[in-house]
Enzyme design. Structure first.
Site, PDB file in Angstrom:
ATOM      1  N   LYS A 220      43.175  29.809  43.646  1.00 22.33           N
ATOM      2  CA  LYS A 220      42.485  29.891  42.346  1.00 22.33           C
ATOM      3  C   LYS A 220      43.393  30.574  41.334  1.00 22.33           C
ATOM      4  CE  LYS A 220      39.989  32.221  39.946  1.00 22.33           C
ATOM      5  NZ  LYS A 220      40.447  32.325  38.519  1.00 22.33           N
TER       6      LYS A 220
ATOM      7  N   GLU B 115      46.745  43.096  46.303  1.00 23.76           N
ATOM      8  CA  GLU B 115      47.849  43.628  45.514  1.00 23.76           C
ATOM      9  C   GLU B 115      47.264  43.934  44.151  1.00 23.76           C
ATOM     10  OE1 GLU B 115      50.212  44.239  42.990  1.00 23.76           O
ATOM     11  OE2 GLU B 115      51.178  42.278  43.179  1.00 23.76           O
TER      12      GLU B 115
ATOM     13  N   CYS C 130      52.461  44.431  37.248  1.00 21.17           N
ATOM     14  CA  CYS C 130      51.726  45.425  38.048  1.00 21.17           C
ATOM     15  C   CYS C 130      52.620  46.604  38.419  1.00 21.17           C
ATOM     16  CB  CYS C 130      51.143  44.769  39.287  1.00 21.17           C
ATOM     17  SG  CYS C 130      52.309  43.742  40.159  1.00 21.17           S
TER      18      CYS C 130
ATOM     19  N   GLU D 118      46.201  52.104  33.996  1.00 24.02           N
ATOM     20  CA  GLU D 118      47.078  50.955  33.776  1.00 24.02           C
ATOM     21  C   GLU D 118      46.700  50.291  32.455  1.00 24.02           C
ATOM     22  OE1 GLU D 118      46.640  47.397  36.353  1.00 24.02           O
ATOM     23  OE2 GLU D 118      48.805  47.542  36.589  1.00 24.02           O
TER      24      GLU D 118
HETATM   25  P1  NAD Z   1      41.166  40.233  37.096  1.00 18.47           P
HETATM   26  O1  NAD Z   1      41.337  41.045  38.309  1.00 18.47           O
HETATM   27  O2  NAD Z   1      39.799  40.088  36.524  1.00 18.47           O
HETATM   28  O3  NAD Z   1      41.708  38.743  37.352  1.00 18.47           O
HETATM   29  C1  NAD Z   1      42.640  38.386  38.347  1.00 18.47           C
HETATM   30  C2  NAD Z   1      42.170  37.120  39.035  1.00 18.47           C
HETATM   31  O4  NAD Z   1      40.943  37.370  39.714  1.00 18.47           O
HETATM   32  C3  NAD Z   1      41.886  35.944  38.098  1.00 18.47           C
HETATM   33  O5  NAD Z   1      42.237  34.743  38.750  1.00 18.47           O
HETATM   34  C4  NAD Z   1      40.372  36.026  37.949  1.00 18.47           C
HETATM   35  O6  NAD Z   1      39.774  34.798  37.596  1.00 18.47           O
HETATM   36  C5  NAD Z   1      39.952  36.449  39.324  1.00 18.47           C
HETATM   37  N1  NAD Z   1      38.661  37.129  39.401  1.00 18.47           N
HETATM   38  C6  NAD Z   1      38.037  37.841  38.424  1.00 18.47           C
HETATM   39  N2  NAD Z   1      36.877  38.340  38.902  1.00 18.47           N
HETATM   40  C7  NAD Z   1      36.767  37.948  40.194  1.00 18.47           C
HETATM   41  C8  NAD Z   1      35.797  38.166  41.215  1.00 18.47           C
HETATM   42  N3  NAD Z   1      34.700  38.899  41.005  1.00 18.47           N
HETATM   43  N4  NAD Z   1      36.024  37.625  42.434  1.00 18.47           N
HETATM   44  C9  NAD Z   1      37.121  36.916  42.677  1.00 18.47           C
HETATM   45  N5  NAD Z   1      38.064  36.662  41.745  1.00 18.47           N
HETATM   46  C10 NAD Z   1      37.892  37.179  40.515  1.00 18.47           C
HETATM   47  O7  NAD Z   1      42.139  40.790  36.012  1.00 18.47           O
HETATM   48  P2  NAD Z   1      42.035  40.579  34.408  1.00 18.47           P
HETATM   49  O8  NAD Z   1      40.659  40.853  33.888  1.00 18.47           O
HETATM   50  O9  NAD Z   1      42.605  39.285  34.107  1.00 18.47           O
HETATM   51  O10 NAD Z   1      42.976  41.756  33.944  1.00 18.47           O
HETATM   52  C11 NAD Z   1      42.405  43.055  33.842  1.00 18.47           C
HETATM   53  C12 NAD Z   1      43.381  44.106  34.259  1.00 18.47           C
HETATM   54  O11 NAD Z   1      43.800  43.881  35.587  1.00 18.47           O
HETATM   55  C13 NAD Z   1      44.663  44.138  33.468  1.00 18.47           C
HETATM   56  O12 NAD Z   1      44.508  44.844  32.287  1.00 18.47           O
HETATM   57  C14 NAD Z   1      45.594  44.789  34.432  1.00 18.47           C
HETATM   58  O13 NAD Z   1      45.452  46.179  34.352  1.00 18.47           O
HETATM   59  C15 NAD Z   1      45.113  44.332  35.784  1.00 18.47           C
HETATM   60  N6  NAD Z   1      45.915  43.221  36.334  1.00 18.47           N
HETATM   61  C16 NAD Z   1      46.761  43.491  37.356  1.00 18.47           C
HETATM   62  C17 NAD Z   1      47.540  42.462  37.869  1.00 18.47           C
HETATM   63  C18 NAD Z   1      48.510  42.690  38.981  1.00 18.47           C
HETATM   64  O14 NAD Z   1      49.458  41.964  39.091  1.00 18.47           O
HETATM   65  N7  NAD Z   1      48.272  43.637  39.852  1.00 18.47           N
HETATM   66  C19 NAD Z   1      47.470  41.189  37.338  1.00 18.47           C
HETATM   67  C20 NAD Z   1      46.569  40.932  36.302  1.00 18.47           C
HETATM   68  C21 NAD Z   1      45.802  41.969  35.819  1.00 18.47           C
END
Ligand code: NAD
Ligand code: MN
Length: 497
Positions: free
Chosen positions: A202, A276, A310, A407
């Site tokens: 996904k 991660e 990250c 973060e």
């Molecule tokens: P997120 O965790 O919401 O999204 C990451 C992925 O998870 C996306 O594909 C999203 O569709 C999916 N997702 C969201 N909610 C989910 C759920 N309940 N169950 C399963 N999958 C789900 O991150 P975001 O809202 O896009 O970003 C928010 C914050 O997260 C950023 O500001 C940053 O601090 C952090 N982030 C970290 C990384 C990393 O590489 N560790 C990457 C993106 C964002």
């Protein structure tokens, strides 16, 4: 900006002869390379693009222009059911293929990513906003490298796990973020496939494009149907995948908040899990470092990919005696960074990935400005449409400030100081995260001494944000668990006797 359906790509697959020497050297091609895109993309299930069961599509936009690039299917529960069923059906055949044959498929994927490198890089920069120089020279070559590297493991797992009869885990549900879209797809898929698993991936909702182009590559190289299924959609689609009873393993990269929820819902189900998550990584500058190199390292640490990293070096600790020199040189360097069009090869800092992420960054900027630290932002204009944040820093930061603890995931640095190595270690480790760290010094003995005391999955020495498929990546504490890359990364995708 939409186009007619793409011409079919000539099949250049055949038996793979791999020229590894060429991996990092792209032949120069005009910047005007255009990715061939469809007007809309369905879900890639069982080797075919399919309409979503509830018929919904959403737009994926370019964050630098706010224009629609194309439309992408919104996967719902019924689609996740279909994708998991396809992965389940494909599992016996894929896992029992002679390992060398599995390896050949993975080699072909790697090679095709290389061949389409320009097109993929442009698509990545359009969809996610990152500078073309980074997608062209970092993301796409590394994505190819991950497939090359793991193709090599496919028939050597008995050596990685000697005497322990490695077997696949089964159907893997893999959820990836928007900061390195194709590269994160490669990090997830390549080891899973090498170990004989099948996958439902996904992609993130703001950057689905390169995963869909990757699906076309799977089609082209005739990867057996159902081995990889790609379900686009937002959080709800990811949640349906995580909660699906037909999934044996979940691999997630994203926010710590969502990661914690996933860990809760996977608890007690017998699903294997790797996470991660976020970070607030320290980048430590000692007074005996080469200051000019350290300043470059700070820039690379926090302004690479707009700070959407990250493992970004978002907390810089400078030894007090060189503090003024480092901060002055850093500001001068930041004023030279070119912010703007991600497709311009001279751009250093591209667009913020989404309106929502820009709002998050701005919330933190307001929070920091309201505190006791000094805010400084690089000069210059940004385009009138799109989402932008010029590189900035907070100076004289107290470790207790929100901007020093949480973060931000943007081009925002917190600068702090220290006097002694012991103080540097103590301050660096004073965080709920533990993903990465950087050390800048000329003294080899100091490097090893400090590195051994930092609680971080990756420690970079006189460099920062360097990645390689052969080196394991992952965190401690709230940065998650499990490793990706290297021999350690195979463990997450194998069952051992
Ligand atoms: P997120 O965790 O919401 O999204 C990451 C992925 O998870 C996306 O594909 C999203 O569709 C999916 N997702 C969201 N909610 C989910 C759920 N309940 N169950 C399963 N999958 C789900 O991150 P975001 O809202 O896009 O970003 C928010 C914050 O997260 C950023 O500001 C940053 O601090 C952090 N982030 C970290 C990384 C990393 O590489 N560790 C990457 C993106 C964002
Ligand atoms: Mn997009």
């Amino acid at each position: 900006m939409t186009t007619a359906p793409p011409p079919s790509r000539a099949s250049v697959v055949g038996p793979a002869t791999i020229d590894l020497a060429g991996l990092w050297e792209y032949a120069p091609a005009p910047e005007s390379v255009k990715p061939r895109l469809r007007d809309r993309y369905g879900l890639y299930i069982d080797g075919k693009f399919m309409e979503p069961s509830e018929g919904g599509y959403f737009k994926t936009i370019s964050p630098s222009t706010e224009q629609t690039i194309t439309e992408v299917a919104e996967g719902t529960q019924a689609d996740v059911d279909r994708a998991v069923a396809a992965a389940r059906d494909a599992l016996p055949k894929w896992s029992s293929l002679p390992a060398i044959e599995r390896g050949k498929y993975i080699f072909r994927i790697a090679r095709r990513i290389q061949e389409l490198g320009r097109e993929l890089a442009v698509a990545e920069s359009m969809d996610g906003g990152k500078p073309i120089r980074e997608s062209r020279d970092v993301d796409i070559p590394l994505a190819a490298q991950h497939f090359f590297y793991h193709a090599g493991w496919a028939d050597k797992l008995q050596y990685a796990f000697a005497g322990r009869n490695p077997k696949p885990v089964g159907v893997c549900g893999q959820i990836i973020p928007w900061n390195f879209p194709l590269l994160m797809a490669a990090w997830k898929l390549a080891p899973a496939l090498a170990c004989g698993n099948t996958c439902v991936l996904k992609p993130a909702e703001t950057t689905p494009l390169t995963a869909l182009l990757l699906a076309e590559i799977f089609d082209e190289i005739e990867l057996p149907a159902g081995v990889v299924n790609i379900i686009t959609g937002a959080g709800a689609t990811g949640e349906a995948l995580v909660n699906h009873s037909g999934v044996d393993k979940i691999a997630f990269t994203g926010s710590t908040g969502v990661g914690k929820r996933i860990a809760e819902s996977a608890a007690g189900t017998g699903k294997k899990l790797t996470l991660e998550l976020g970070g607030k990584s320290p980048n430590i500058i000692f007074d005996d470092a080469s200051i000019d190199q350290a300043v470059e390292g700070i820039v690379q640490g926090i302004y690479f990919n707009q700070g959407h990293v990250c493992c970004a070096g978002s907390r810089v600790f400078v030894q007090e005696s060189v503090r003024d020199e480092v901060v002055d040189k850093l500001k001068r360097r930041m004023n030279q960074l070119r912010v703007g069009d991600p497709l311009d090869k001279n751009t250093d800092v591209g667009a913020i990935n989404s309106e929502g992420q820009l709002a998050t960054i701005n919330k933190y900027l307001a929070e920091g400005k309201g505190g006791g630290c000094d805010f400084w932002q690089a000069e210059g204009d940004v385009p009138s449409s799109g989402y932008w944040c010029r590189p900035c820093l907070f100076d004289n930061v107290q470790p207790s400030e929100v901007i020093a603890r949480e973060e931000i995931f943007g081009p925002v640095l917190a600068v702090m100081t220290f006097r002694t190595p012991a103080e540097a270690i103590e301050r660096a480790n004073n965080t709920p995260y533990g993903l990465a760290a950087g050390i800048w010094t000329d003294k080899g003995s100091k490097i090893f001494e400090i590195a051994s005391k930092l609680k971080a999955g990756v420690v970079w020495l006189n460099t920062y944000n360097k990645f390689d498929a052969a080196s394991p990546f992952g965190g401690f504490k709230e940065s998650g668990f499990g490793r990706e890359g290297g021999m350690h990364g195979l463990r997450a995708y194998t069952q051992l006797d």
